[in-house]
Design a protein around this motif. Structure first.
Motif, short mmCIF file in Angstrom:
data_model
loop_
_atom_site.label_atom_id
_atom_site.label_comp_id
_atom_site.label_asym_id
_atom_site.label_seq_id
_atom_site.Cartn_x
_atom_site.Cartn_y
_atom_site.Cartn_z
N LEU A 92 -8.62 -6.04 16.38
CA LEU A 92 -9.20 -7.15 15.61
C LEU A 92 -10.72 -7.00 15.66
O LEU A 92 -11.31 -6.90 16.74
N TYR A 98 -16.38 -5.82 12.26
CA TYR A 98 -15.67 -5.44 11.03
C TYR A 98 -16.55 -4.51 10.20
O TYR A 98 -16.11 -3.46 9.73
N THR A 139 -3.22 -16.42 4.22
CA THR A 139 -2.87 -15.08 4.71
C THR A 139 -1.36 -14.98 4.83
O THR A 139 -0.66 -15.99 4.73
N LYS A 163 -5.97 -3.65 2.32
CA LYS A 163 -5.51 -4.92 1.74
C LYS A 163 -6.42 -6.02 2.28
O LYS A 163 -6.85 -5.97 3.43
N PHE A 165 -7.33 -9.51 4.06
CA PHE A 165 -6.63 -10.30 5.07
C PHE A 165 -6.17 -11.62 4.47
O PHE A 165 -5.12 -12.14 4.80
N ARG A 184 -6.96 -5.75 5.97
CA ARG A 184 -5.85 -5.31 6.81
C ARG A 184 -5.58 -3.85 6.52
O ARG A 184 -5.51 -3.45 5.36
N TYR A 185 -5.43 -3.07 7.55
CA TYR A 185 -5.01 -1.68 7.39
C TYR A 185 -4.15 -1.34 8.60
O TYR A 185 -4.62 -1.46 9.74
N ASN A 187 -2.29 -1.78 11.67
CA ASN A 187 -2.27 -2.94 12.58
C ASN A 187 -3.69 -3.43 12.91
O ASN A 187 -3.91 -4.07 13.93
N THR A 188 -4.64 -3.06 12.06
CA THR A 188 -6.03 -3.47 12.27
C THR A 188 -6.40 -4.59 11.29
O THR A 188 -6.09 -4.49 10.10
N ILE A 189 -7.03 -5.61 11.83
CA ILE A 189 -7.53 -6.71 10.99
C ILE A 189 -9.04 -6.76 11.13
O ILE A 189 -9.58 -6.70 12.25
N SER A 191 -12.32 -9.27 9.85
CA SER A 191 -12.50 -10.61 9.27
C SER A 191 -13.92 -11.10 9.51
O SER A 191 -14.55 -10.75 10.51
#
Ligand code: GLN
Length: 224
Positions: A92, A98, A139, A163, A165, A184-185, A187-189, A191
């Motif tokens: 995350l 990010y 989401t 994609k 979030f 989102r890619y 299992n990574t978010i 934000s």
């Protein structure tokens, strides 16, 4: 004795704006409820880091100055972070963290900070407005309410790979043009949400479950 889940907090001492370290505290609380202890390692300047030693990697937000300090150190970890993300492990990244996943971040003073370039996105500055205030967006985990404060505008370079979030209801999110929040890619978010974001229990519980799954896999691997 409880098992210990290992969390890496990238540059915790530098990247922790607006209570982002609360995200890690909330996760530790939820993991405790499920019977796990947590060990949180601050991976700071000059330290060694192998992402695969961990069940979760967290990267919080930072001011432009702190980001420029982190930029002098972080390239050493590019490959392990890239491989970790590609292996579907949970991560995350908030705001400045990010932005670091992309190619570069152009600051308000006109400086360009080279970022990790592990995902196809980039962040630019435009003089007219800082994006600050409450946010609300939809989401796959349900509605999220948070707070944003950033000058960087993030754009995806490959919309087939990344994609969003969430879809904005209130506030800006990635930029004033797309009506989308974060990324989102696997299992990574990523934000822009502070608050901390994981006060939104729906998202926090989803991530805690992914962390437990990653922990079990890591234990299985290390027993081989
Ligand atoms: N310094 C970055 C920006 O203004 C990130 C801010 C943050 O992490 N809160 O865009």
């Amino acid at each position: 004795m409880s098992e210990t889940i290992k969390i890496a907090y990238l540059y915790e001492d530098l990247m922790n704006t607006y209570g982002d370290s609360g995200d890690v505290k909330i996760l530790s609380f939820l993991l405790k409820e499920k019977g796990y202890d947590t060990q949180v390692d601050n991976i700071s300047l000059g330290m060694k880091f192998n992402a695969f030693d961990y069940d979760f990697v967290f990267f919080g937000g930072g001011q432009d100055f702190e980001q420029s300090v982190v930029a002098t150190d972080i390239q050493r970890h590019r490959q392990t972070i890239k491989d970790y993300i590609e292996s579907d492990k949970p991560m995350l990244c908030i705001c400045g963290g990010y932005q670091f996943l992309g190619k570069y971040y152009e600051t308000s003073s006109g400086k360009t900070i080279k970022c990790l370039d592990v995902l196809p996105l980039h962040t630019v500055f435009k003089a007219d407005s800082r994006m600050i205030g409450d946010t609300e967006y939809k989401t796959p985990w349900g509605t999220v309410k948070a707070f944003e404060n950033h000058s960087g505008r993030t754009y995806f370079d490959d919309k087939t790979k990344l994609k969003p979030f969430g879809e904005m209801v209130e506030g800006y999110g990635n930029n004033p043009d797309d009506g989308q929040e974060g990324m989102r890619y696997k299992n990574t978010i990523g934000s822009y949400s502070h608050g901390p974001i994981l006060k939104n229990e729906n998202v926090a519980r989803g991530i805690a479950d992914e962390i437990i799954k990653a922990h079990k896999e890591r234990m299985k691997e290390s027993a081989k």
